[in-house]
Design a protein around this motif. Structure first.
Motif, PDB file in Angstrom:
ATOM      1  N   ALA A 195       4.207   9.579 -13.417  1.00 57.44           N
ATOM      2  CA  ALA A 195       4.466   8.417 -14.154  1.00 57.44           C
ATOM      3  C   ALA A 195       5.378   7.412 -13.363  1.00 57.44           C
ATOM      4  CB  ALA A 195       5.442   8.932 -15.596  1.00 57.44           C
ATOM      5  N   VAL A 196       6.228   8.080 -12.395  1.00 54.02           N
ATOM      6  CA  VAL A 196       7.017   7.405 -11.755  1.00 54.02           C
ATOM      7  C   VAL A 196       6.132   6.800 -10.501  1.00 54.02           C
ATOM      8  CG1 VAL A 196       8.706   7.596  -9.605  1.00 54.02           C
ATOM      9  CG2 VAL A 196       8.878   8.685 -11.652  1.00 54.02           C
ATOM     10  N   SER A 197       5.013   7.300 -10.045  1.00 49.83           N
ATOM     11  CA  SER A 197       4.035   6.667  -8.967  1.00 49.83           C
ATOM     12  C   SER A 197       3.218   5.434  -9.871  1.00 49.83           C
ATOM     13  CB  SER A 197       3.272   7.621  -8.479  1.00 49.83           C
ATOM     14  OG  SER A 197       3.620   8.552  -7.892  1.00 49.83           O
ATOM     15  N   MET A 198       2.916   5.767 -11.116  1.00 51.73           N
ATOM     16  CA  MET A 198       2.118   4.643 -11.732  1.00 51.73           C
ATOM     17  C   MET A 198       2.827   3.493 -11.971  1.00 51.73           C
ATOM     18  SD  MET A 198      -0.500   6.543 -14.238  1.00 51.73           S
ATOM     19  CE  MET A 198      -1.286   5.161 -14.744  1.00 51.73           C
ATOM     20  N   LEU A 199       4.287   3.366 -12.227  1.00 52.35           N
ATOM     21  CA  LEU A 199       5.215   2.483 -12.689  1.00 52.35           C
ATOM     22  C   LEU A 199       5.242   1.858 -11.205  1.00 52.35           C
ATOM     23  CD1 LEU A 199       6.913   1.159 -14.730  1.00 52.35           C
ATOM     24  CD2 LEU A 199       8.549   2.520 -13.947  1.00 52.35           C
TER      25      LEU A 199
ATOM     26  N   MET B 181       0.729  -1.325  -0.167  1.00 48.47           N
ATOM     27  CA  MET B 181       0.058  -0.109  -0.076  1.00 48.47           C
ATOM     28  C   MET B 181       0.865   1.456  -0.002  1.00 48.47           C
ATOM     29  SD  MET B 181      -3.149   1.055   2.629  1.00 48.47           S
ATOM     30  CE  MET B 181      -2.251   1.604   3.921  1.00 48.47           C
ATOM     31  N   SER B 182       0.509   2.101  -0.723  1.00 44.07           N
ATOM     32  CA  SER B 182       1.138   3.551  -0.850  1.00 44.07           C
ATOM     33  C   SER B 182       0.525   4.748  -0.276  1.00 44.07           C
ATOM     34  CB  SER B 182       1.652   3.873  -2.574  1.00 44.07           C
ATOM     35  OG  SER B 182       2.448   2.865  -2.843  1.00 44.07           O
ATOM     36  N   THR B 183       1.013   5.513   0.108  1.00 49.27           N
ATOM     37  CA  THR B 183       0.353   6.723   0.771  1.00 49.27           C
ATOM     38  C   THR B 183       0.676   7.945   0.073  1.00 49.27           C
ATOM     39  OG1 THR B 183       0.638   5.810   3.094  1.00 49.27           O
ATOM     40  CG2 THR B 183      -0.027   8.015   2.991  1.00 49.27           C
ATOM     41  N   PHE B 184      -0.472   8.753  -0.512  1.00 50.58           N
ATOM     42  CA  PHE B 184      -0.439   9.858  -1.203  1.00 50.58           C
ATOM     43  C   PHE B 184      -1.196  11.009  -0.441  1.00 50.58           C
ATOM     44  CE2 PHE B 184      -0.044   6.297  -3.929  1.00 50.58           C
ATOM     45  CZ  PHE B 184       0.788   6.955  -4.795  1.00 50.58           C
ATOM     46  N   ILE B 185      -0.748  12.060  -1.008  1.00 47.41           N
ATOM     47  CA  ILE B 185      -1.414  13.524  -0.173  1.00 47.41           C
ATOM     48  C   ILE B 185      -2.548  13.830  -1.551  1.00 47.41           C
ATOM     49  CG2 ILE B 185      -1.004  15.764   0.191  1.00 47.41           C
ATOM     50  CD1 ILE B 185       1.689  15.159   0.957  1.00 47.41           C
ATOM     51  N   VAL B 186      -3.664  14.261  -1.237  1.00 42.54           N
ATOM     52  CA  VAL B 186      -4.667  14.660  -2.034  1.00 42.54           C
ATOM     53  C   VAL B 186      -4.521  16.118  -2.239  1.00 42.54           C
ATOM     54  CG1 VAL B 186      -7.165  14.565  -2.509  1.00 42.54           C
ATOM     55  CG2 VAL B 186      -6.204  12.518  -1.225  1.00 42.54           C
ATOM     56  N   ARG B 187      -4.468  16.343  -3.577  1.00 40.89           N
ATOM     57  CA  ARG B 187      -4.782  17.789  -4.207  1.00 40.89           C
ATOM     58  C   ARG B 187      -5.545  17.804  -5.063  1.00 40.89           C
ATOM     59  NH1 ARG B 187      -2.644  19.161  -0.100  1.00 40.89           N
ATOM     60  NH2 ARG B 187      -0.397  19.382   0.304  1.00 40.89           N
ATOM     61  N   PRO B 188      -6.178  19.061  -5.534  1.00 38.55           N
ATOM     62  CA  PRO B 188      -7.151  19.112  -6.389  1.00 38.55           C
ATOM     63  C   PRO B 188      -6.630  18.974  -7.826  1.00 38.55           C
ATOM     64  CG  PRO B 188      -6.417  21.437  -5.574  1.00 38.55           C
ATOM     65  CD  PRO B 188      -6.017  20.220  -4.867  1.00 38.55           C
ATOM     66  N   SER B 189      -7.386  18.345  -8.738  1.00 32.89           N
ATOM     67  CA  SER B 189      -7.035  18.506 -10.219  1.00 32.89           C
ATOM     68  C   SER B 189      -7.356  19.752 -10.860  1.00 32.89           C
ATOM     69  CB  SER B 189      -7.988  17.399 -10.879  1.00 32.89           C
ATOM     70  OG  SER B 189      -7.921  17.132 -12.084  1.00 32.89           O
ATOM     71  N   ASN B 190      -6.701  19.891 -12.061  1.00 34.11           N
ATOM     72  CA  ASN B 190      -6.825  21.212 -12.709  1.00 34.11           C
ATOM     73  C   ASN B 190      -8.256  20.893 -13.560  1.00 34.11           C
ATOM     74  OD1 ASN B 190      -4.653  22.351 -11.636  1.00 34.11           O
ATOM     75  ND2 ASN B 190      -3.415  21.612 -13.291  1.00 34.11           N
ATOM     76  N   SER B 191      -8.724  19.774 -13.706  1.00 33.05           N
ATOM     77  CA  SER B 191      -9.790  19.438 -14.548  1.00 33.05           C
ATOM     78  C   SER B 191     -10.795  18.732 -14.085  1.00 33.05           C
ATOM     79  CB  SER B 191      -9.208  18.720 -15.847  1.00 33.05           C
ATOM     80  OG  SER B 191     -10.243  18.297 -16.614  1.00 33.05           O
ATOM     81  N   ASP B 192     -11.993  19.007 -13.970  1.00 29.09           N
ATOM     82  CA  ASP B 192     -13.243  18.092 -13.418  1.00 29.09           C
ATOM     83  C   ASP B 192     -13.814  17.215 -14.620  1.00 29.09           C
ATOM     84  OD1 ASP B 192     -12.794  18.749 -10.926  1.00 29.09           O
ATOM     85  OD2 ASP B 192     -14.043  20.309 -10.660  1.00 29.09           O
TER      86      ASP B 192
ATOM     87  N   ALA C 228       4.489  19.231 -15.761  1.00 31.06           N
ATOM     88  CA  ALA C 228       5.747  18.973 -14.847  1.00 31.06           C
ATOM     89  C   ALA C 228       5.319  19.371 -13.382  1.00 31.06           C
ATOM     90  CB  ALA C 228       6.836  19.267 -15.494  1.00 31.06           C
ATOM     91  N   GLY C 229       6.260  18.994 -12.429  1.00 33.67           N
ATOM     92  CA  GLY C 229       6.364  19.726 -11.107  1.00 33.67           C
ATOM     93  C   GLY C 229       5.755  18.865 -10.242  1.00 33.67           C
ATOM     94  N   MET C 230       4.785  17.886 -10.314  1.00 33.91           N
ATOM     95  CA  MET C 230       4.007  17.314  -9.359  1.00 33.91           C
ATOM     96  C   MET C 230       5.039  16.184  -8.765  1.00 33.91           C
ATOM     97  SD  MET C 230       0.166  15.576  -9.761  1.00 33.91           S
ATOM     98  CE  MET C 230       0.153  13.806  -9.519  1.00 33.91           C
ATOM     99  N   LYS C 231       4.702  16.315  -7.204  1.00 34.86           N
ATOM    100  CA  LYS C 231       5.460  15.257  -6.737  1.00 34.86           C
ATOM    101  C   LYS C 231       4.982  13.925  -6.783  1.00 34.86           C
ATOM    102  CE  LYS C 231       7.280  18.566  -3.323  1.00 34.86           C
ATOM    103  NZ  LYS C 231       7.330  19.083  -1.777  1.00 34.86           N
ATOM    104  N   ASP C 232       5.881  12.926  -6.544  1.00 32.48           N
ATOM    105  CA  ASP C 232       5.471  11.500  -6.656  1.00 32.48           C
ATOM    106  C   ASP C 232       4.510  11.013  -5.409  1.00 32.48           C
ATOM    107  OD1 ASP C 232       6.837  11.265  -9.020  1.00 32.48           O
ATOM    108  OD2 ASP C 232       8.741  10.893  -8.077  1.00 32.48           O
ATOM    109  N   THR C 233       4.553  11.979  -4.564  1.00 38.01           N
ATOM    110  CA  THR C 233       3.673  11.708  -3.134  1.00 38.01           C
ATOM    111  C   THR C 233       2.401  12.187  -3.166  1.00 38.01           C
ATOM    112  OG1 THR C 233       4.705  13.535  -1.940  1.00 38.01           O
ATOM    113  CG2 THR C 233       5.811  11.398  -1.739  1.00 38.01           C
ATOM    114  N   VAL C 234       2.328  12.899  -4.266  1.00 36.59           N
ATOM    115  CA  VAL C 234       0.882  13.558  -4.487  1.00 36.59           C
ATOM    116  C   VAL C 234      -0.161  12.804  -5.545  1.00 36.59           C
ATOM    117  CG1 VAL C 234      -0.131  15.816  -5.531  1.00 36.59           C
ATOM    118  CG2 VAL C 234       1.743  15.906  -3.902  1.00 36.59           C
TER     119      VAL C 234
END
Length: 81
Positions: A22-26, A1-12, A60-66
């Motif tokens: 991409a790193v998190s998905m991999l 199990m991985s833990t992430f911080i929830v942030r709002p998406s730019n698109s609904d 770009a610029g999103m952290k792998d923990t988000v």
């Protein structure tokens, strides 16, 4: 199990997509379009699964923990920023 911080998406546009780097998905062995299960750290509600569609975050610029989610998904699943 991985833990992430929830942030709002730019698109609904696609409210039940969960956007990850991409790193998190991999590391989670996910491909765009895969169904994934979401849980809060203190989630005691094991009866109702919270499902979403994994999607690679654009830009770009999103952290792998988000993880980015829509406002609707946050409200339906009671996730707080």
């Amino acid at each position: 199990m991985s833990t992430f911080i929830v942030r709002p998406s730019n698109s609904d546009k696609d409210p039940f997509r969960v956007r990850l780097t991409a790193v998190s998905m991999l590391s989670l062995k996910l491909k765009p379009g895969d169904i994934c299960e979401l849980r809060k750290i203190d989630d005691s509600d094991t009866g109702r699964k919270k499902l979403a569609i994994a999607w690679e975050a654009s830009g770009a610029g999103m952290k792998d923990t988000v993880v980015q989610t829509s406002k609707l998904l946050q409200e339906v699943f009671s996730f707080k920023l």
